[in-house]
Design a protein around this motif. Structure first.
Motif, PDB file in Angstrom:
ATOM      1  N   GLN A  23       3.077  24.890   3.314  1.00  0.00           N
ATOM      2  CA  GLN A  23       2.479  23.561   3.289  1.00  0.00           C
ATOM      3  C   GLN A  23       1.099  23.602   2.639  1.00  0.00           C
ATOM      4  OE1 GLN A  23       3.590  20.361   4.575  1.00  0.00           O
ATOM      5  NE2 GLN A  23       5.531  21.442   4.323  1.00  0.00           N
ATOM      6  N   ALA A  24       0.306  24.613   2.978  1.00  0.00           N
ATOM      7  CA  ALA A  24      -1.039  24.733   2.429  1.00  0.00           C
ATOM      8  C   ALA A  24      -0.997  24.933   0.914  1.00  0.00           C
ATOM      9  CB  ALA A  24      -1.771  25.889   3.095  1.00  0.00           C
ATOM     10  N   ALA A  25      -0.074  25.774   0.457  1.00  0.00           N
ATOM     11  CA  ALA A  25       0.044  26.038  -0.976  1.00  0.00           C
ATOM     12  C   ALA A  25       0.523  24.795  -1.733  1.00  0.00           C
ATOM     13  CB  ALA A  25       1.010  27.199  -1.213  1.00  0.00           C
ATOM     14  N   PHE A  26       1.497  24.110  -1.150  1.00  0.00           N
ATOM     15  CA  PHE A  26       2.059  22.917  -1.783  1.00  0.00           C
ATOM     16  C   PHE A  26       1.010  21.824  -1.930  1.00  0.00           C
ATOM     17  CE2 PHE A  26       4.175  18.765  -1.413  1.00  0.00           C
ATOM     18  CZ  PHE A  26       5.102  18.841  -2.447  1.00  0.00           C
ATOM     19  N   TRP A  27       0.338  21.489  -0.827  1.00  0.00           N
ATOM     20  CA  TRP A  27      -0.663  20.425  -0.867  1.00  0.00           C
ATOM     21  C   TRP A  27      -1.900  20.857  -1.634  1.00  0.00           C
ATOM     22  CZ3 TRP A  27       0.780  15.699  -0.184  1.00  0.00           C
ATOM     23  CH2 TRP A  27       1.907  15.453   0.616  1.00  0.00           C
ATOM     24  N   GLY A  28      -2.141  22.170  -1.694  1.00  0.00           N
ATOM     25  CA  GLY A  28      -3.237  22.657  -2.517  1.00  0.00           C
ATOM     26  C   GLY A  28      -2.965  22.404  -3.990  1.00  0.00           C
ATOM     27  N   ALA A  29      -1.712  22.616  -4.399  1.00  0.00           N
ATOM     28  CA  ALA A  29      -1.323  22.359  -5.789  1.00  0.00           C
ATOM     29  C   ALA A  29      -1.445  20.873  -6.109  1.00  0.00           C
ATOM     30  CB  ALA A  29       0.111  22.831  -6.022  1.00  0.00           C
ATOM     31  N   LEU A  30      -1.057  20.014  -5.158  1.00  0.00           N
ATOM     32  CA  LEU A  30      -1.180  18.573  -5.376  1.00  0.00           C
ATOM     33  C   LEU A  30      -2.644  18.139  -5.409  1.00  0.00           C
ATOM     34  CD1 LEU A  30       1.871  18.601  -4.946  1.00  0.00           C
ATOM     35  CD2 LEU A  30       1.633  16.552  -3.536  1.00  0.00           C
ATOM     36  N   ARG A  47       0.814  -1.212   0.000  1.00  0.00           N
ATOM     37  CA  ARG A  47       0.000   0.000   0.000  1.00  0.00           C
ATOM     38  C   ARG A  47       0.848   1.263   0.000  1.00  0.00           C
ATOM     39  NH1 ARG A  47      -3.261  -3.848   1.751  1.00  0.00           N
ATOM     40  NH2 ARG A  47      -5.522  -3.644   1.470  1.00  0.00           N
ATOM     41  N   SER A  48       1.937   1.261   0.748  1.00  0.00           N
ATOM     42  CA  SER A  48       2.794   2.447   0.771  1.00  0.00           C
ATOM     43  C   SER A  48       3.494   2.630  -0.583  1.00  0.00           C
ATOM     44  CB  SER A  48       3.834   2.347   1.893  1.00  0.00           C
ATOM     45  OG  SER A  48       4.715   1.264   1.685  1.00  0.00           O
ATOM     46  N   THR A  49       3.795   1.517  -1.247  1.00  0.00           N
ATOM     47  CA  THR A  49       4.416   1.601  -2.567  1.00  0.00           C
ATOM     48  C   THR A  49       3.432   2.181  -3.577  1.00  0.00           C
ATOM     49  OG1 THR A  49       5.889  -0.279  -2.132  1.00  0.00           O
ATOM     50  CG2 THR A  49       5.491   0.289  -4.437  1.00  0.00           C
ATOM     51  N   LEU A  50       2.188   1.733  -3.523  1.00  0.00           N
ATOM     52  CA  LEU A  50       1.173   2.282  -4.422  1.00  0.00           C
ATOM     53  C   LEU A  50       0.970   3.769  -4.138  1.00  0.00           C
ATOM     54  CD1 LEU A  50      -0.889   1.866  -6.641  1.00  0.00           C
ATOM     55  CD2 LEU A  50      -2.559   1.223  -4.895  1.00  0.00           C
ATOM     56  N   GLN A  51       0.971   4.128  -2.865  1.00  0.00           N
ATOM     57  CA  GLN A  51       0.873   5.540  -2.481  1.00  0.00           C
ATOM     58  C   GLN A  51       1.959   6.347  -3.185  1.00  0.00           C
ATOM     59  OE1 GLN A  51      -0.767   7.706  -0.349  1.00  0.00           O
ATOM     60  NE2 GLN A  51       0.783   9.292  -0.120  1.00  0.00           N
ATOM     61  N   SER A  52       3.185   5.852  -3.150  1.00  0.00           N
ATOM     62  CA  SER A  52       4.308   6.560  -3.757  1.00  0.00           C
ATOM     63  C   SER A  52       4.188   6.627  -5.278  1.00  0.00           C
ATOM     64  CB  SER A  52       5.628   5.873  -3.386  1.00  0.00           C
ATOM     65  OG  SER A  52       5.850   5.929  -1.996  1.00  0.00           O
ATOM     66  N   MET A  53       3.771   5.508  -5.887  1.00  0.00           N
ATOM     67  CA  MET A  53       3.655   5.464  -7.347  1.00  0.00           C
ATOM     68  C   MET A  53       2.615   6.453  -7.850  1.00  0.00           C
ATOM     69  SD  MET A  53       3.954   1.320  -7.941  1.00  0.00           S
ATOM     70  CE  MET A  53       4.031   1.379  -9.754  1.00  0.00           C
ATOM     71  N   VAL A  54       1.507   6.553  -7.125  1.00  0.00           N
ATOM     72  CA  VAL A  54       0.456   7.490  -7.521  1.00  0.00           C
ATOM     73  C   VAL A  54       0.889   8.921  -7.234  1.00  0.00           C
ATOM     74  CG1 VAL A  54      -1.905   8.267  -7.073  1.00  0.00           C
ATOM     75  CG2 VAL A  54      -1.397   5.810  -7.190  1.00  0.00           C
ATOM     76  N   LEU A  55       1.412   9.153  -6.036  1.00  0.00           N
ATOM     77  CA  LEU A  55       1.773  10.512  -5.647  1.00  0.00           C
ATOM     78  C   LEU A  55       2.892  11.075  -6.513  1.00  0.00           C
ATOM     79  CD1 LEU A  55       1.038  12.766  -3.776  1.00  0.00           C
ATOM     80  CD2 LEU A  55       2.633  11.857  -2.089  1.00  0.00           C
ATOM     81  N   ASP A  56       3.811  10.228  -6.960  1.00  0.00           N
ATOM     82  CA  ASP A  56       4.860  10.696  -7.867  1.00  0.00           C
ATOM     83  C   ASP A  56       4.249  11.296  -9.130  1.00  0.00           C
ATOM     84  OD1 ASP A  56       6.789   9.892  -6.113  1.00  0.00           O
ATOM     85  OD2 ASP A  56       7.445   8.152  -7.278  1.00  0.00           O
ATOM     86  N   ARG A  57       3.199  10.640  -9.645  1.00  0.00           N
ATOM     87  CA  ARG A  57       2.530  11.134 -10.847  1.00  0.00           C
ATOM     88  C   ARG A  57       1.765  12.428 -10.564  1.00  0.00           C
ATOM     89  NH1 ARG A  57       3.419   5.921 -11.238  1.00  0.00           N
ATOM     90  NH2 ARG A  57       3.448   4.801 -13.237  1.00  0.00           N
ATOM     91  N   VAL A  58       1.161  12.486  -9.391  1.00  0.00           N
ATOM     92  CA  VAL A  58       0.426  13.695  -9.011  1.00  0.00           C
ATOM     93  C   VAL A  58       1.389  14.872  -8.861  1.00  0.00           C
ATOM     94  CG1 VAL A  58      -0.939  14.778  -7.177  1.00  0.00           C
ATOM     95  CG2 VAL A  58      -1.450  12.429  -7.896  1.00  0.00           C
ATOM     96  N   LEU A  59       2.506  14.633  -8.179  1.00  0.00           N
ATOM     97  CA  LEU A  59       3.499  15.685  -7.999  1.00  0.00           C
ATOM     98  C   LEU A  59       4.060  16.144  -9.339  1.00  0.00           C
ATOM     99  CD1 LEU A  59       5.388  17.476  -6.342  1.00  0.00           C
ATOM    100  CD2 LEU A  59       6.903  15.502  -6.059  1.00  0.00           C
ATOM    101  N   HIS A  60       4.309  15.197 -10.234  1.00  0.00           N
ATOM    102  CA  HIS A  60       4.856  15.538 -11.544  1.00  0.00           C
ATOM    103  C   HIS A  60       3.880  16.432 -12.306  1.00  0.00           C
ATOM    104  CE1 HIS A  60       7.360  15.163 -15.096  1.00  0.00           C
ATOM    105  NE2 HIS A  60       6.292  14.807 -15.802  1.00  0.00           N
ATOM    106  N   ARG A  61       2.589  16.131 -12.189  1.00  0.00           N
ATOM    107  CA  ARG A  61       1.581  16.953 -12.867  1.00  0.00           C
ATOM    108  C   ARG A  61       1.539  18.356 -12.255  1.00  0.00           C
ATOM    109  NH1 ARG A  61      -3.277  16.518 -15.806  1.00  0.00           N
ATOM    110  NH2 ARG A  61      -4.094  18.640 -15.988  1.00  0.00           N
ATOM    111  N   ALA A  62       1.564  18.431 -10.916  1.00  0.00           N
ATOM    112  CA  ALA A  62       1.536  19.734 -10.243  1.00  0.00           C
ATOM    113  C   ALA A  62       2.768  20.551 -10.612  1.00  0.00           C
ATOM    114  CB  ALA A  62       1.460  19.539  -8.733  1.00  0.00           C
TER     115      ALA A  62
END
Length: 218
Positions: free
Chosen positions: A167-174, A80-95
């Motif tokens: 933090q608010a701005a960063f996570w808002g972008a994500l 589950r933590s690996t899937l979290q990272s795989m998805v979040l990497d894509r989200v961060l890349h888009r942001a």
């Protein structure tokens, strides 16, 4: 520990943490997929392969000490933590892309050279990231790219990561990126909180109902 090293580790830790919040659940519209991000599938096979890379690295790292079982126990939620990272990497890349952020291979190599030196060499560096973040040696460059993207995103947003505003701005972008990508998790892995851009475990009220009935029978 060196300041740059602490910064990198702080960003990694923030990206890997999951929050106990729930959003709309995924569905079975994508059989064989662990998640669908922006229309692209992360297959169960790809997820299992990534987990296998970590397990192999852990086994090799503990070959002499015989602590493999202990390493596995400490990373019991690895899938589950690996899937979290795989998805979040894509989200961060888009942001990051939406903010005009780009990362070059040279930047990744420069950061790697710097952190390896601070860690006491390549082997110590790889061992540290495997132990702390469950990242196999072959995936470290990808992780470093994510580090740089995160730091550059903060800069592009004109905020500091150490502040509440930052933090608010960063996570808002994500969050905006998560919504745009329409992240959809296979229910077996939980669901995706678009507000926090994190994987969360699905609620299973029927389990509590069954447990209550069993208790009454007893």
């Amino acid at each position: 520990m060196h300041r740059r090293r602490r910064t990198a580790l702080t960003v990694s830790a923030a990206l890997l943490v999951a929050a106990p919040l729930l959003s709309a659940c995924g569905n079975e519209a994508h059989p064989g997929a662990a998640a669908v991000v922006g229309g692209d599938r992360i297959t169960v096979e790809q997820l299992q392969s990534r987990v296998g890379e970590v397990r192999t690295a852990q086994q090799q790292a503990t070959e002499k000490s015989g602590d493999y079982a202990q390493a596995v126990e400490k990373t019991g939620g690895l899938t589950r933590s690996t899937l979290q990272s795989m998805v979040l990497d894509r989200v961060l890349h888009r942001a990051a892309a939406d903010a005009g952020v780009r990362v070059s291979r040279r930047e990744v190599q420069e950061l790697r050279d710097q952190v390896e030196k601070q860690s006491g060499g390549r082997k110590a560096f790889e061992a540290g990231w495997l132990q702390q973040y469950s990242i196999a040696p072959g995936r470290i460059d990808d992780s470093l790219r994510t580090e740089i993207e995160a730091q550059k995103l903060y800069a592009a947003l004109g905020v500091q990561p150490q502040t509440e505003e930052g933090q608010a701005a960063f996570w808002g972008a994500l969050s905006d990126a998560s919504k745009a990508l329409k992240v959809d998790l296979n229910p077996r892995y939980g669901s995706w909180d678009v507000t926090k851009s994190r994987r969360v475990d699905a609620k299973t009220p029927w389990l509590r109902e069954v447990s209550a009935k069993d208790s009454q029978k007893a």
